[in-house]
Design an enzyme around this catalytic site. Structure first.
Site, PDB file in Angstrom:
ATOM      1  N   ARG A   1       0.920  -1.217   0.041  1.00  0.00           N
ATOM      2  CA  ARG A   1       0.052  -0.042   0.067  1.00  0.00           C
ATOM      3  C   ARG A   1       0.869   1.298  -0.029  1.00  0.00           C
ATOM      4  O   ARG A   1       0.713   2.428  -0.650  1.00  0.00           O
ATOM      5  CB  ARG A   1      -0.830  -0.098   1.167  1.00  0.00           C
TER       6      ARG A   1
ATOM      7  N   LYS B   1       2.802  25.412  -3.904  1.00  0.00           N
ATOM      8  CA  LYS B   1       1.622  24.634  -3.219  1.00  0.00           C
ATOM      9  C   LYS B   1       1.466  23.015  -3.258  1.00  0.00           C
ATOM     10  O   LYS B   1       1.060  22.356  -4.116  1.00  0.00           O
ATOM     11  CB  LYS B   1       0.196  25.180  -4.007  1.00  0.00           C
TER      12      LYS B   1
ATOM     13  N   LYS C   1       6.042  38.828  -2.968  1.00  0.00           N
ATOM     14  CA  LYS C   1       4.551  38.881  -3.567  1.00  0.00           C
ATOM     15  C   LYS C   1       3.872  40.116  -3.027  1.00  0.00           C
ATOM     16  O   LYS C   1       4.256  40.890  -2.647  1.00  0.00           O
ATOM     17  CB  LYS C   1       3.991  37.470  -3.018  1.00  0.00           C
TER      18      LYS C   1
ATOM     19  N   GLU D   1       6.095  40.044  -7.788  1.00  0.00           N
ATOM     20  CA  GLU D   1       4.636  39.538  -8.437  1.00  0.00           C
ATOM     21  C   GLU D   1       3.980  41.218  -8.363  1.00  0.00           C
ATOM     22  O   GLU D   1       4.080  41.690  -7.299  1.00  0.00           O
ATOM     23  CB  GLU D   1       3.963  38.809  -7.674  1.00  0.00           C
TER      24      GLU D   1
ATOM     25  N   ASP E   1       0.356  38.421 -11.954  1.00  0.00           N
ATOM     26  CA  ASP E   1      -0.583  37.467 -11.158  1.00  0.00           C
ATOM     27  C   ASP E   1      -2.113  38.058 -11.523  1.00  0.00           C
ATOM     28  O   ASP E   1      -2.659  38.983 -11.250  1.00  0.00           O
ATOM     29  CB  ASP E   1      -0.341  37.563  -9.795  1.00  0.00           C
TER      30      ASP E   1
END
Length: 290
Positions: free
Chosen positions: A98, A133, A165, A199, A220
């Site tokens: 598994r 992510k 960002k 960004e 973005d």
């Protein structure tokens, strides 16, 4: 990079999680002398990734289990293809099954999804890249799978590169600090090998950022028209990265705006596990183990 040490650490933790006090089913039901031959069989079309991880699950469970990888990471396959073979003591094969499947199904799912995005932009100069992510603790595995599918890795961690960002820029603005001056000061103090990406979410933010001499600008959630205008405005002064809600049905049009990079969080956060099975050979036929 997916090293053997990284593989062994994560796979050992997974085996410990799955059988903290041993596999009582195999230990009490299966004779200690029993041997098994198990084939990893594709039940769908896809791109393979995670062969060494699959092998590690068996190696770390019982080093006498022999593994033969019949396809390489990055190879495409059709349903029915035998991707790997595990042969040895049956108890060990059943115990590792598994965990081995969980890793290779997840990684092959990411590789397969990535390959679809890559195919959509193959006629352009854009490259498909992943993001941060990723599943906590499994970033190296998921990023390896992206490269298996023909994609590229963005920065691996917060320590690899400067990426300012929207929230970084908001803090600077709130503090009354010029974005251009802050970036120039950071670049002056950074090692010359450290890449800087910034960004922006509006066209009017492009010039103050480029004035600092950055390497990449991230547009973005821009519309297609604004992406085209942004690429024209940058005019080769930096690499142009596009991000924000990129999907299979939109990535081609995004690439055709002329951007250099398309960052796609969905490669890792939305990929489905691929349908692979580990089939135990019994009396010259295959019986699926769940």
């Amino acid at each position: 990079m997916l090293t053997r040490a990284t593989i062994d650490r994560a796979v050992s933790a997974a085996l410990e999680e799955d059988a903290p006090w041993g596999d009582v089913t195999s230990e009490f039901l299966i004779p200690s002398t029993a041997v098994a031959r198990a084939e990893l069989v594709a039940r769908d079309h896809g791109v393979f990734s995670g062969g060494e991880v699959f092998a590690a699950a068996f190696r770390l469970t019982d080093p006498t289990i022999r593994i033969a990888l019949t396809v390489a990471d990055g190879a495409e396959f059709a349903p029915g293809t035998v991707l790997a073979v595990a042969e040895g003591p049956a108890r060990g094969v059943l115990t590792a099954e598994r965990v081995a499947l969980n890793f290779v199904q997840r990684m092959s799912g990411i590789a397969t999804l990535t390959s679809r995005f890559v195919a959509e932009v193959a006629h352009t100069g854009a490259r498909i890249a992943d993001t941060r992510k990723t599943t906590p603790g499994l970033r190296a595995f998921e990023r390896h799978a992206v490269t298996s599918g023909g994609g590229h890795n963005h920065r691996h961690s917060l320590s690899d590169a400067v990426m300012a960002k929207d929230n970084h820029l908001a803090v600077l603005q709130r503090s009354g600090v010029s974005v251009t001056a802050a970036l120039q000061g950071a670049i002056a103090r950074l090692p010359h090998t450290t890449h800087v990406e910034v960004e922006v979410d509006r066209l009017d933010q492009i010039e103050p950022v480029l004035a600092a001499g950055i390497g990449t600008i991230l547009l973005d959630n821009f519309s297609l028209e604004d992406l085209r205008r942004g690429v024209q405005q940058v005019a080769g002064r930096a690499l142009v990265d596009a991000s924000g809600g990129v999907r299979l049905d939109t990535v081609r049009a995004i690439a055709e705006t002329g951007v250099d990079i398309i960052s796609v969080g969905a490669l890792t956060h939305s990929a489905s596990a691929l349908d692979l099975g580990l089939d135990i050979l019994v009396d010259d036929s295959h019986e699926s183990a769940d």
